[in-house]
Design an enzyme around this catalytic site. Structure first.
Site, short mmCIF file in Angstrom:
data_model
loop_
_atom_site.label_atom_id
_atom_site.label_comp_id
_atom_site.label_asym_id
_atom_site.label_seq_id
_atom_site.Cartn_x
_atom_site.Cartn_y
_atom_site.Cartn_z
N THR A 1 27.43 36.53 35.32
CA THR A 1 28.57 36.68 36.18
C THR A 1 28.19 36.08 37.49
OG1 THR A 1 27.71 38.56 37.39
CG2 THR A 1 29.05 38.96 35.42
N SER B 1 36.36 38.81 39.88
CA SER B 1 35.45 37.82 39.47
C SER B 1 34.57 38.71 38.18
CB SER B 1 34.52 37.51 40.31
OG SER B 1 34.01 38.47 41.01
N TYR C 1 19.55 49.01 45.65
CA TYR C 1 20.76 49.07 44.51
C TYR C 1 20.44 50.09 43.43
CZ TYR C 1 23.11 46.30 40.68
OH TYR C 1 23.84 45.92 39.71
N ILE D 1 32.55 40.79 35.54
CA ILE D 1 33.06 41.73 34.64
C ILE D 1 34.30 42.10 34.79
CG2 ILE D 1 32.30 44.05 34.00
CD1 ILE D 1 29.45 43.35 34.40
P1 NAP Z 1 30.75 39.66 40.75
O1 NAP Z 1 31.37 38.67 39.97
O2 NAP Z 1 29.99 39.45 42.07
O3 NAP Z 1 31.90 40.97 40.86
C1 NAP Z 1 31.54 41.85 41.86
C2 NAP Z 1 33.32 42.17 42.57
O4 NAP Z 1 33.11 43.23 43.55
C3 NAP Z 1 34.06 41.13 43.22
O5 NAP Z 1 34.88 40.74 42.57
C4 NAP Z 1 33.81 41.41 44.64
O6 NAP Z 1 35.15 41.04 45.02
C5 NAP Z 1 34.16 43.18 44.31
N1 NAP Z 1 33.60 43.73 45.74
C6 NAP Z 1 32.35 43.65 46.39
N2 NAP Z 1 32.38 44.36 47.26
C7 NAP Z 1 33.51 44.98 47.54
C8 NAP Z 1 34.33 45.84 48.29
N3 NAP Z 1 33.66 46.22 49.20
N4 NAP Z 1 35.65 45.91 48.09
C9 NAP Z 1 36.19 45.58 46.94
N5 NAP Z 1 35.58 44.88 46.28
C10 NAP Z 1 34.33 44.31 46.37
O7 NAP Z 1 29.66 40.58 39.91
P2 NAP Z 1 29.66 41.43 38.32
O8 NAP Z 1 28.41 41.24 37.83
O9 NAP Z 1 30.88 41.28 37.71
O10 NAP Z 1 29.61 42.87 39.13
C11 NAP Z 1 30.55 43.81 38.66
C12 NAP Z 1 29.72 45.21 38.64
O11 NAP Z 1 28.76 45.34 37.71
C13 NAP Z 1 29.04 45.78 39.81
O12 NAP Z 1 29.16 46.82 39.90
C14 NAP Z 1 27.45 45.06 39.33
O13 NAP Z 1 26.64 45.74 40.19
C15 NAP Z 1 27.39 45.37 38.00
N6 NAP Z 1 26.58 44.98 36.88
C16 NAP Z 1 26.25 43.70 37.06
C17 NAP Z 1 25.48 43.02 36.32
C18 NAP Z 1 24.89 41.62 36.42
O14 NAP Z 1 23.82 41.22 35.96
N7 NAP Z 1 26.00 40.64 36.44
C19 NAP Z 1 24.39 44.03 35.59
C20 NAP Z 1 24.69 45.42 35.69
C21 NAP Z 1 25.63 45.79 36.62
P3 NAP Z 1 35.21 40.46 46.81
O15 NAP Z 1 34.25 39.94 47.09
O16 NAP Z 1 36.71 39.83 46.60
O17 NAP Z 1 35.57 42.08 47.27
#
Ligand code: NAP
Length: 246
Positions: free
Chosen positions: A179, A15, A144, A17
């Site tokens: 996201t 999902s 976090y 990023i």
């Molecule tokens: P997201 O769509 O919720 O993606 C997070 C992904 O991590 C999900 O696909 C989830 O898949 C996976 N995940 C979570 N826990 C896990 C585990 N224990 N083992 C394996 N996979 C796991 O959110 P996103 O925003 O794209 O986040 C991606 C990264 O970007 C994260 O590190 C987040 O902190 C960072 N980030 C996000 C933002 C923002 O505003 N969105 C800003 C800065 C940084 P499953 O649930 O299937 O495991």
């Protein structure tokens, strides 16, 4: 930019990023393996490109991560992207929540980079998706922020250790990005404060000087650049992708 002949691993590729990055890397010619816990989410991404493969692995499970990388074999690119963001006022942050945030956001990155490094070819690329929360503080997400600051420190140390093999290790630090993770944060604010979803979203947009959310494609484009030949001297950096917020 071509990644033809390269093998990449992206955690959290089902999902947001990670999914966008998987499609961008595959479109550039890489063979990409995405991992996460939800098979259906991973499959929905893998079905979109024949060069994307999947494995159901929890990044916090040491034995599973060791086994996954051992069977995968040699790789050129490792992206530690999996993460989660829970919020709570600091005084109400339970020890369990603190540990959950450190587990997935910091220990998960540690296991991904450690096991990934064992399989990484010389000249390889390692990327951790940290956050602007790895560079500055935000209220109500102390655990976090602590984890993401830890990721930046880990990247800086590992970059020094791997430099003589021409491996680069960098952190991407997106600001608030459009996201499912951000959508969940909006839902939390709506539930806890009674604000509308529009109000909660505009709060996140207003932290970015450009007045909008970062897009996953903007993060993927930076990752692609870091994996290309013209960034070989860029290592140990925490790159802000935040419209000037940091
Ligand atoms: P997201 O769509 O919720 O993606 C997070 C992904 O991590 C999900 O696909 C989830 O898949 C996976 N995940 C979570 N826990 C896990 C585990 N224990 N083992 C394996 N996979 C796991 O959110 P996103 O925003 O794209 O986040 C991606 C990264 O970007 C994260 O590190 C987040 O902190 C960072 N980030 C996000 C933002 C923002 O505003 N969105 C800003 C800065 C940084 P499953 O649930 O299937 O495991």
């Amino acid at each position: 930019m071509s990644l033809t002949g390269k093998r990449a691993v992206i955690t959290g590729g089902g999902s947001g990023i990670g999914a966008d990055m998987a499609l961008a890397f595959a479109s550039a010619g890489a063979e990409v393996t995405i991992i996460g816990r939800r098979e259906a989410a991973l499959k929905a991404v893998a079905d979109q490109h024949h060069c994307i493969h999947l494995a159901v692995v929890d990044v916090t499970d040491e034995a599973a991560m060791v086994a996954f990388f051992a069977q995968l074999g040699r790789v050129d690119i490792v992206v530690a992207n999996a993460g989660a963001a829970e919020s709570a006022p600091f005084a109400k942050t339970s020890f369990e929540q603190w540990q959950r945030m450190l587990n997935v956001n910091l220990s998960g990155v540690f296991l991904t980079l450690r096991e990934g490094l064992k399989q990484l070819n010389d000249g390889g690329r390692m990327i951790a998706v940290a956050s602007t929360a790895g560079l500055k503080g935000y209220a109500y997400v102390g655990a976090y922020c602590a984890a993401k600051h830890g990721v930046v420190g880990l990247v800086r140390a590992l970059a020094i250790e791997t430099a003589t093999r021409n491996i680069t290790v960098n952190a991407l630090c997106p600001g608030f990005t459009d996201t499912p993770l951000l959508a969940a944060s909006v839902d939390t604010i709506v539930a806890k404060t009674g604000q509308s979803a529009e109000q909660a979203t505009s709060h996140f947009e207003s932290t970015n000087p450009t007045g909008r959310l970062v897009t996953p494609a903007e993060v993927s484009a930076t990752a692609l650049w870091l994996c290309g030949p013209n960034s070989s001297a860029i290592t140990g950096q925490a790159i802000s992708i935040s419209g000037g917020e940091v």
